[in-house]
Scaffold this motif. Sequence first.
Motif, PDB file in Angstrom:
ATOM      1  N   GLU A   1      -7.209  -8.104  10.616  1.00  0.00           N
ATOM      2  CA  GLU A   1      -6.107  -8.593   9.780  1.00  0.00           C
ATOM      3  C   GLU A   1      -6.295  -8.020   8.390  1.00  0.00           C
ATOM      4  OE1 GLU A   1      -5.376 -12.791   9.666  1.00  0.00           O
ATOM      5  OE2 GLU A   1      -5.779 -13.005  11.816  1.00  0.00           O
ATOM      6  N   ASP A   2      -5.268  -7.395   7.876  1.00  0.00           N
ATOM      7  CA  ASP A   2      -5.358  -6.741   6.569  1.00  0.00           C
ATOM      8  C   ASP A   2      -5.377  -7.761   5.438  1.00  0.00           C
ATOM      9  OD1 ASP A   2      -5.281  -3.951   5.365  1.00  0.00           O
ATOM     10  OD2 ASP A   2      -3.763  -5.002   4.186  1.00  0.00           O
ATOM     11  N   ARG A   3      -6.038  -7.395   4.342  1.00  0.00           N
ATOM     12  CA  ARG A   3      -6.109  -8.263   3.156  1.00  0.00           C
ATOM     13  C   ARG A   3      -4.871  -8.142   2.273  1.00  0.00           C
ATOM     14  NH1 ARG A   3     -11.288  -7.333   0.006  1.00  0.00           N
ATOM     15  NH2 ARG A   3     -10.357  -8.982  -1.235  1.00  0.00           N
ATOM     16  N   GLY A   4      -4.010  -7.176   2.558  1.00  0.00           N
ATOM     17  CA  GLY A   4      -2.767  -7.066   1.815  1.00  0.00           C
ATOM     18  C   GLY A   4      -2.881  -6.403   0.457  1.00  0.00           C
ATOM     19  N   LEU A   5      -3.886  -5.597   0.252  1.00  0.00           N
ATOM     20  CA  LEU A   5      -4.085  -4.989  -1.054  1.00  0.00           C
ATOM     21  C   LEU A   5      -3.303  -3.693  -1.248  1.00  0.00           C
ATOM     22  CD1 LEU A   5      -7.940  -5.555  -1.375  1.00  0.00           C
ATOM     23  CD2 LEU A   5      -6.082  -6.960  -2.294  1.00  0.00           C
ATOM     24  N   THR A   6      -2.848  -3.075  -0.158  1.00  0.00           N
ATOM     25  CA  THR A   6      -2.171  -1.778  -0.320  1.00  0.00           C
ATOM     26  C   THR A   6      -0.840  -1.720   0.428  1.00  0.00           C
ATOM     27  OG1 THR A   6      -3.497  -0.801   1.474  1.00  0.00           O
ATOM     28  CG2 THR A   6      -4.313  -0.492  -0.775  1.00  0.00           C
ATOM     29  N   GLN A   7      -0.835  -1.309   1.688  1.00  0.00           N
ATOM     30  CA  GLN A   7       0.397  -0.923   2.359  1.00  0.00           C
ATOM     31  C   GLN A   7       1.088  -1.994   3.189  1.00  0.00           C
ATOM     32  OE1 GLN A   7      -0.372   2.652   4.624  1.00  0.00           O
ATOM     33  NE2 GLN A   7      -1.293   3.667   2.879  1.00  0.00           N
ATOM     34  N   VAL A   8       0.371  -3.028   3.588  1.00  0.00           N
ATOM     35  CA  VAL A   8       0.971  -4.057   4.442  1.00  0.00           C
ATOM     36  C   VAL A   8       0.690  -5.434   3.868  1.00  0.00           C
ATOM     37  CG1 VAL A   8       0.858  -2.628   6.536  1.00  0.00           C
ATOM     38  CG2 VAL A   8      -1.045  -4.141   5.975  1.00  0.00           C
ATOM     39  N   PRO A   9       1.523  -6.421   4.195  1.00  0.00           N
ATOM     40  CA  PRO A   9       1.303  -7.773   3.675  1.00  0.00           C
ATOM     41  C   PRO A   9      -0.005  -8.391   4.175  1.00  0.00           C
ATOM     42  CG  PRO A   9       3.534  -7.549   4.557  1.00  0.00           C
ATOM     43  CD  PRO A   9       2.775  -6.319   4.958  1.00  0.00           C
ATOM     44  N   GLU A  10      -0.564  -9.269   3.365  1.00  0.00           N
ATOM     45  CA  GLU A  10      -1.783  -9.976   3.731  1.00  0.00           C
ATOM     46  C   GLU A  10      -1.605 -10.679   5.071  1.00  0.00           C
ATOM     47  OE1 GLU A  10      -4.794 -13.398   1.966  1.00  0.00           O
ATOM     48  OE2 GLU A  10      -3.020 -12.831   0.831  1.00  0.00           O
ATOM     49  N   GLY A  11      -2.626 -10.581   5.908  1.00  0.00           N
ATOM     50  CA  GLY A  11      -2.605 -11.237   7.206  1.00  0.00           C
ATOM     51  C   GLY A  11      -1.999 -10.411   8.330  1.00  0.00           C
ATOM     52  N   THR A  12      -1.478  -9.234   8.011  1.00  0.00           N
ATOM     53  CA  THR A  12      -0.907  -8.372   9.048  1.00  0.00           C
ATOM     54  C   THR A  12      -2.010  -7.909   9.993  1.00  0.00           C
ATOM     55  OG1 THR A  12       0.808  -7.560   7.551  1.00  0.00           O
ATOM     56  CG2 THR A  12       0.350  -6.219   9.502  1.00  0.00           C
ATOM     57  N   VAL A  13      -1.807  -8.129  11.277  1.00  0.00           N
ATOM     58  CA  VAL A  13      -2.742  -7.641  12.281  1.00  0.00           C
ATOM     59  C   VAL A  13      -2.421  -6.174  12.513  1.00  0.00           C
ATOM     60  CG1 VAL A  13      -3.544  -7.853  14.665  1.00  0.00           C
ATOM     61  CG2 VAL A  13      -3.019  -9.908  13.332  1.00  0.00           C
ATOM     62  N   THR A  14      -3.395  -5.308  12.251  1.00  0.00           N
ATOM     63  CA  THR A  14      -3.157  -3.869  12.294  1.00  0.00           C
ATOM     64  C   THR A  14      -3.673  -3.196  13.560  1.00  0.00           C
ATOM     65  OG1 THR A  14      -5.220  -3.467  11.104  1.00  0.00           O
ATOM     66  CG2 THR A  14      -3.180  -3.663   9.781  1.00  0.00           C
ATOM     67  N   CYS A  15      -4.792  -3.693  14.081  1.00  0.00           N
ATOM     68  CA  CYS A  15      -5.395  -3.052  15.250  1.00  0.00           C
ATOM     69  C   CYS A  15      -6.439  -3.975  15.866  1.00  0.00           C
ATOM     70  CB  CYS A  15      -6.024  -1.720  14.875  1.00  0.00           C
ATOM     71  SG  CYS A  15      -7.338  -1.803  13.648  1.00  0.00           S
ATOM     72  N   ILE A  16      -6.920  -3.559  17.034  1.00  0.00           N
ATOM     73  CA  ILE A  16      -8.039  -4.232  17.679  1.00  0.00           C
ATOM     74  C   ILE A  16      -9.014  -3.168  18.180  1.00  0.00           C
ATOM     75  CG2 ILE A  16      -6.686  -6.242  18.392  1.00  0.00           C
ATOM     76  CD1 ILE A  16      -6.725  -5.102  21.282  1.00  0.00           C
ATOM     77  N   ALA A  17     -10.231  -3.585  18.402  1.00  0.00           N
ATOM     78  CA  ALA A  17     -11.201  -2.765  19.112  1.00  0.00           C
ATOM     79  C   ALA A  17     -11.663  -3.554  20.322  1.00  0.00           C
ATOM     80  CB  ALA A  17     -12.391  -2.411  18.229  1.00  0.00           C
ATOM     81  N   ILE A  18     -11.795  -2.855  21.432  1.00  0.00           N
ATOM     82  CA  ILE A  18     -12.336  -3.432  22.662  1.00  0.00           C
ATOM     83  C   ILE A  18     -13.608  -2.660  22.983  1.00  0.00           C
ATOM     84  CG2 ILE A  18     -11.935  -3.927  25.098  1.00  0.00           C
ATOM     85  CD1 ILE A  18      -8.895  -3.749  24.491  1.00  0.00           C
ATOM     86  N   GLY A  19     -14.693  -3.389  23.155  1.00  0.00           N
ATOM     87  CA  GLY A  19     -15.966  -2.749  23.437  1.00  0.00           C
ATOM     88  C   GLY A  19     -16.721  -2.443  22.154  1.00  0.00           C
ATOM     89  N   PRO A  20     -17.849  -1.788  22.318  1.00  0.00           N
ATOM     90  CA  PRO A  20     -18.310  -1.014  23.448  1.00  0.00           C
ATOM     91  C   PRO A  20     -18.587  -1.885  24.674  1.00  0.00           C
ATOM     92  CG  PRO A  20     -19.976  -1.059  21.708  1.00  0.00           C
ATOM     93  CD  PRO A  20     -18.778  -1.744  21.190  1.00  0.00           C
ATOM     94  N   ALA A  21     -18.184  -1.310  25.808  1.00  0.00           N
ATOM     95  CA  ALA A  21     -18.295  -1.992  27.090  1.00  0.00           C
ATOM     96  C   ALA A  21     -18.205  -0.937  28.193  1.00  0.00           C
ATOM     97  CB  ALA A  21     -17.171  -3.018  27.238  1.00  0.00           C
ATOM     98  N   PRO A  22     -18.450  -1.343  29.435  1.00  0.00           N
ATOM     99  CA  PRO A  22     -18.313  -0.383  30.526  1.00  0.00           C
ATOM    100  C   PRO A  22     -16.914   0.242  30.556  1.00  0.00           C
ATOM    101  CG  PRO A  22     -19.475  -2.330  31.278  1.00  0.00           C
ATOM    102  CD  PRO A  22     -18.958  -2.639  29.895  1.00  0.00           C
TER     103      PRO A  22
END
Length: 133
Positions: free
Chosen positions: A98-119
Amino acid sequence: MHKVNIHSMGKPEQMSFRFKQVIVVRTDIGMGKGKVAAQAAHASLGAALKVMKNKKEWFESWEEEGQAKVVLKVTDLDALFELKDRALKDGLPVQVVEDRGLTQVPEGTVTCIAIGPAPSERIDIITGGLKLL
């Protein structure tokens, strides 16, 4: 620490990793390239730290193989959360950014996820239909 010689790894289709990490980025919120890179880095590091703590054998195998990462895209928040829910249901580690909102998107915007490392095969079941960013 393991060093990776990317020049000796061959073409992506020739590589086979037992462990990997996938970062999934939203394309609907208009982030610039640098912003995307920073958000993906937050996701990658956060997820890796979780795995290092909770699934040390996965982390060590991933690190030994060269820390394979793939960056994929989705078109909206609903698609991102669907992936997150499927990954968690399958017992895979997920880091939501979730972005802090300091630059390009509003605070709290979910920008991405990471899955893993995993099989890799477990991640592929969830993300195999997505396109590269």
